[in-house]
Design a protein around this motif. Structure first.
Motif, short mmCIF file in Angstrom:
data_model
loop_
_atom_site.label_atom_id
_atom_site.label_comp_id
_atom_site.label_asym_id
_atom_site.label_seq_id
_atom_site.Cartn_x
_atom_site.Cartn_y
_atom_site.Cartn_z
N ASP A 168 0.85 -1.19 0.00
CA ASP A 168 0.00 0.00 0.00
C ASP A 168 0.88 1.23 0.00
OD1 ASP A 168 -1.83 1.99 0.31
OD2 ASP A 168 -2.61 1.31 2.25
N PRO A 169 1.02 1.92 -1.13
CA PRO A 169 1.94 3.06 -1.19
C PRO A 169 1.64 4.17 -0.20
CG PRO A 169 1.30 2.36 -3.40
CD PRO A 169 0.43 1.61 -2.44
N ILE A 170 0.41 4.25 0.29
CA ILE A 170 0.09 5.31 1.22
C ILE A 170 0.87 5.16 2.53
CG2 ILE A 170 -1.81 4.17 2.42
CD1 ILE A 170 -1.70 7.83 1.26
N ARG A 171 1.43 3.96 2.74
CA ARG A 171 2.15 3.70 3.98
C ARG A 171 3.66 3.87 3.82
NH1 ARG A 171 -1.10 -0.67 7.37
NH2 ARG A 171 -0.84 1.00 8.84
N TRP A 172 4.08 4.33 2.67
CA TRP A 172 5.51 4.56 2.45
C TRP A 172 5.91 5.93 2.98
CZ3 TRP A 172 5.66 3.06 -3.45
CH2 TRP A 172 5.26 1.72 -3.59
N LEU A 173 7.03 5.98 3.63
CA LEU A 173 7.57 7.24 4.12
C LEU A 173 8.14 8.01 2.95
CD1 LEU A 173 8.08 8.54 7.01
CD2 LEU A 173 10.45 7.83 6.69
N ASP A 174 7.75 9.30 2.82
CA ASP A 174 8.31 10.08 1.72
C ASP A 174 9.60 10.75 2.17
OD1 ASP A 174 7.72 12.57 2.98
OD2 ASP A 174 5.70 12.56 2.15
N GLU A 175 10.24 11.40 1.21
CA GLU A 175 11.57 11.95 1.47
C GLU A 175 11.55 13.08 2.50
OE1 GLU A 175 15.52 13.45 -0.96
OE2 GLU A 175 13.65 13.03 -2.03
N ARG A 176 10.51 13.89 2.45
CA ARG A 176 10.41 14.98 3.43
C ARG A 176 10.33 14.42 4.85
NH1 ARG A 176 6.27 16.69 6.25
NH2 ARG A 176 4.83 15.46 4.99
N GLU A 177 9.51 13.40 5.03
CA GLU A 177 9.36 12.82 6.37
C GLU A 177 10.65 12.16 6.83
OE1 GLU A 177 4.59 11.81 6.01
OE2 GLU A 177 6.09 10.39 5.28
N TRP A 178 11.36 11.53 5.90
CA TRP A 178 12.66 10.95 6.23
C TRP A 178 13.62 12.04 6.70
CZ3 TRP A 178 15.11 5.97 5.56
CH2 TRP A 178 16.49 5.99 5.65
N ARG A 179 13.69 13.13 5.97
CA ARG A 179 14.64 14.19 6.29
C ARG A 179 14.36 14.81 7.65
NH1 ARG A 179 19.03 15.06 2.63
NH2 ARG A 179 18.39 14.25 0.61
N GLU A 180 13.10 14.83 8.05
CA GLU A 180 12.76 15.39 9.35
C GLU A 180 13.15 14.45 10.49
OE1 GLU A 180 8.64 16.29 9.14
OE2 GLU A 180 8.92 18.11 7.96
#
Length: 814
Positions: free
Chosen positions: A788-800
């Motif tokens: 389910d792609p909605i559960r993937w962490l995006d790059e912005r969230e990773w950077r934070e």
């Protein structure tokens, strides 16, 4: 800077970034913003939109809410929509029509590849940018589609039949249908369903064929297939794209970068970006000046989440533990449960350590952990438990059923049904045999290796007691008045059935059964104050018993015996006394032997003795109930020689009697459960006779019914009288009142726990009389969640969350 347009979502404004780049800011209408379901769908679809590769759409820079109104910020694309171009210049030429058709199909491949459906593909949502056609507004369309009948909110003429009719599922085939309608419109300048009001369009979509006059070959046949009324008859976006490539030539065109390229190179889709970073140099983090706040009427500067640069390297192996730890810490701090799960999933996929695995389980929703719901056709399930090989047994007053625990979802068909109600049961160690006790008190033996719809018993034993199974499951021991005037232990060969209940394999007269050794080489019987060890007989007609040893030295009637895990020792006790005797089983045949040692525990009454996995320690407890005046667990070293004055440790901490004790698989922890509704973790290596517990777990009202460690010792599962199962992190320190995971159950009902090689099998009772199976394997949870792609962490969230380490797509290669 001005209004670009207005639609079903709201108004679109032109804005400018601090770097003087133009952006498009879309702000929801007030009436839309008031709908919580709209806001939920909007944020979900925008998250998915971030995962769509940038070659086919306007890049999403940020989204959020301000003053309760959702907004979306994208790059500004300087170019007309397909609708505006055809209005101003007429239908597309054949070559340009082909490029647009292929580009839109390519975009659908990418959009569907991340789990999205556009739902509102139309000429107004196709931008003819200098770099090529782009598809926009798919996140907004999906959010609108979740609030009412979708056909009431979007442009008629490009909707699939299933979008027009009530209560029809809408999936990727709807976008394929819309693609055909858009291509037909681009080729002719006319709607494929003619002119008229919305009602006329909607009627024709459902009941008539599209008019494809003027669509050039070979596109016409492809468009006709795409616009079939039956969604199942339409090609997928990928199949559509491949047909277009095969049916068209490859003239030179301009790619997204502005460099000349062949049609095939530009439009043939590569792998979909599974949450990965955009191309390097796409732009730094954006910030809207005051446009959103000014439009909404709130004097607040809105920070943009942004589209981060990818960096120029991947995460090194030695960097993964640090990145995962930082993600776990961020997951613990996250107030949003969905963000916490995305962080935990990324942590586990980055480095599947114990810390990350527990974080993933802790962040999971109950629905994530629910594996199956089992509903018996015979009525509400009264009691249940696991077989040693991992199947589930359920019972009510009329029947007993065996279930496959690998099933998923709702199930009402069991593997086997045994035609008898069950009050209690015991499986053989290999799970192939089952002994049940029903309303009459008789023992019934069943073959659980068979998967028949209804199974008859192999044998029924009246007026006897269950003794035990041999470790290989081939022998059954019973004791009691099986034959008139005889109190004896009987061994039965149950390796094949049915069993002749008048011909036991072997008999030990005037005795009670003590147990089989774990290695299966011997069994113990009890005759007054003596324990007798016997070699396990061969299963043939000439089987005979051979006495291995008579264990003496107990001054009164022996109450019970326990073998050590390695079968080298055996412990005996007297009911109501506080002394435990220990013998070695490594003796010459036929000898009479005295104890190696004896322990005077000081407990008011003996209740149970539990060995450590390596047989070096034995824990003795006095048990729960009013007879228990002692609240300690005594630990004794084994083997020792001679009478031992005291234990090497007293585990004192419970306010009431201790009713359960279990060692972790590696023997480094011991868990105790008391009638004070508290579980404590201890270090069994301690030599302090008044040591404190490592951790205290509370929260089971009514006491505990089961304790079990996971196979790796990372989790402790506690089942309580409230029907719930709670999972605790065994590395925790101090008093813990909130478990890592809580699995709900029905009060006063069973809860079952079985350690397995990959974790724990657990089951609880549901309110409707069914049983819920739970899957606590973090690897399987991560695999399901990555679907389910909605559960993937995006790059912005990773950077934070992660400092100075490059972003890793959580569901790419790990």
């Amino acid at each position: 800077m001005g209004v670009l347009g207005e639609g079903g979502f709201g108004r679109v404004f032109l804005g400018r970034s601090p770097e003087d780049r133009q952006v498009a800011v879309k702000v929801a209408k007030t009436e839309r913003a008031a709908d919580p379901e709209f806001r939920r769908m909007f944020h979900r679809e925008v998250r998915l939109a971030r995962l769509v590769p940038q070659f086919c759409t306007a890049v999403v820079l940020d989204s959020g809410e301000e003053g309760g109104r959702p907004y979306l910020v994208t790059e500004f694309v300087d170019g007309p929509t397909l609708r505006d171009h055809i209005r101003d210049h007429g239908p597309l030429t054949s070559a340009r029509l082909t490029r647009v058709a292929v580009a839109i199909a390519n975009a659908l491949v990418a959009i569907h590849g991340v789990g999205m459906v556009h739902r509102d593909l139309k000429p107004g949502n196709v931008l003819l940018s200098p770099d090529g056609p782009l598809v926009i507004d798919f996140g907004i369309a999906a959010a609108l589609g979740g609030t009412a009948r979708f056909a009431d909110q979007v442009t008629p003429g490009f909707l699939a039949p299933e979008q027009v009719e009530w209560n029809q599922p809408v999936g990727p085939p709807a976008d394929v249908f819309a693609w055909g309608a858009v291509v037909a419109y681009a080729a002719t300048g006319q709607h494929p369903y003619g002119t008229g009001g919305p009602e006329a369009f909607l009627f024709r979509v459902v009941h008539e064929e599209p008019d494809l006059t003027g669509v050039p070959d070979p596109l016409r046949a492809i468009v006709a297939d795409a616009m079939r009324r039956d969604p199942a008859a339409r090609p997928t976006a990928a199949a559509l794209h491949d047909r277009l490539i095969e049916a068209t030539t490859a003239p030179a065109v301009t790619g997204r970068s502005g460099d000349p390229a062949t049609l095939d190179a530009v439009v043939r889709p590569g792998p979909v970006n599974s949450g990965g970073p955009p191309a390097k140099g796409r732009g730094r983090r954006w910030a809207v000046l005051a446009l959103v706040a000014a439009v909404i009427g709130v004097a607040v500067l809105v920070p943009l989440a942004g589209w981060w640069p990818a960096g120029d390297r991947t995460l090194a192996t030695e960097e993964r533990p640090s990145a995962a730890h930082q993600l776990v810490v961020a997951a613990r701090r996250a107030e949003d449960p969905e963000l916490a799960f995305r962080l935990a999933l990324a942590a586990y996929r980055t480095d599947p350590s114990r810390e990350a695995a527990l974080s993933l389980l802790a962040a999971a929703d109950r629905s994530d952990l629910t594996a199956a719901t089992l509903t018996s056709r015979t009525g509400a399930i009264d009691t249940f438990g696991f077989s040693p090989d991992g199947q589930l047994l359920t019972a009510d007053k009329d029947s007993t059923e065996l279930w496959d625990t690998s099933v998923r979802g709702a199930a009402d068909t069991s593997l086997a049904t045994f035609a008898a109600g069950t009050y209690s049961w015991t499986f053989s160690p290999d799970g192939s045999r089952l002994v049940t006790t029903g309303p009459t008190g008789a023992l019934r033996l069943w073959d659980t290796s068979r998967r028949a719809a209804v199974t008859n018993s192999l044998a029924t034993f009246d007026e006897t007691n269950f003794g035990g199974f041999s470790p290989d499951g081939a022998l059954l021991a019973t004791d009691g008045d099986r034959f008139p005037g005889e109190r004896a232990v009987h061994l039965w060969d149950i390796s094949v059935g049915p069993v002749a209940t008048d011909r036991p394999l072997a008999t030990v007269a005037d005795s009670r059964f003590g147990g089989f050794s774990p290695d299966g080489s011997m069994f113990a019987t009890i005759k007054d104050d003596t324990v007798e060890l016997w070699d396990t007989p061969a299963r043939d007609a000439d089987a005979s018993l051979r006495l291995r040893a008579s264990l003496v030295g107990v001054p009164d009637l022996v109450g019970g015996v326990v073998f050590s895990p390695d079968s080298s020792l055996i412990v005996a006790h007297i009911n109501g006394e506080d002394t435990v005797w220990v013998w070695s089983t490594r003796v010459s045949a036929g000898v009479t032997t005295s104890p190696l040692t004896s322990f005077t525990s000081g407990l008011p009454i003996f209740y149970d003795a539990v060995f450590s996995p390596d047989s070096s320690l034995v824990a003795v407890i006095s048990g729960p109930g009013p007879q228990s005046l002692d609240r300690a667990v005594r630990l004794w070293d084994l083997p020792t020689r001679g009478r031992t004055a005291g234990p090497h440790a007293n585990l004192i901490g419970h306010a009431e009697g201790v009713g359960g004790v279990v060692f972790s698989p590696d023997g480094t922890l011991i868990a105790t459960a008391g009638e004070d509704d508290v579980v404590m973790l201890w270090d069994p290596a301690t030599r302090d006779t008044n040591d404190s517990p490592l951790a205290t777990f509370t929260g089971h009202p009514g006491g505990f019914t089961d304790l079990a460690f996971s196979s790796d010792g990372a989790l402790l599962a506690t089942a309580g009288a409230d029907g719930a199962i709670r999972l605790w992190d065994t590395s925790a320190q101090g008093t813990q009142s909130v478990p890592l995971v809580a699995l709900p159950g029905r009060a006063s009902e069973d809860a079952a726990v079985l350690p397995t090689s990959d974790g724990l099998l657990t089951a609880t009772a549901a309110d409707n009389g069914a049983v819920v199976l739970w899957d606590l394997d973090p690897a399987r949870l991560a695999e399901r969640s990555c679907g389910d792609p909605i559960r993937w962490l995006d790059e912005r969230e990773w950077r934070e969350a992660v400092r100075d380490l490059p972003y890793q797509p959580p569901c790419g290669s790990s």
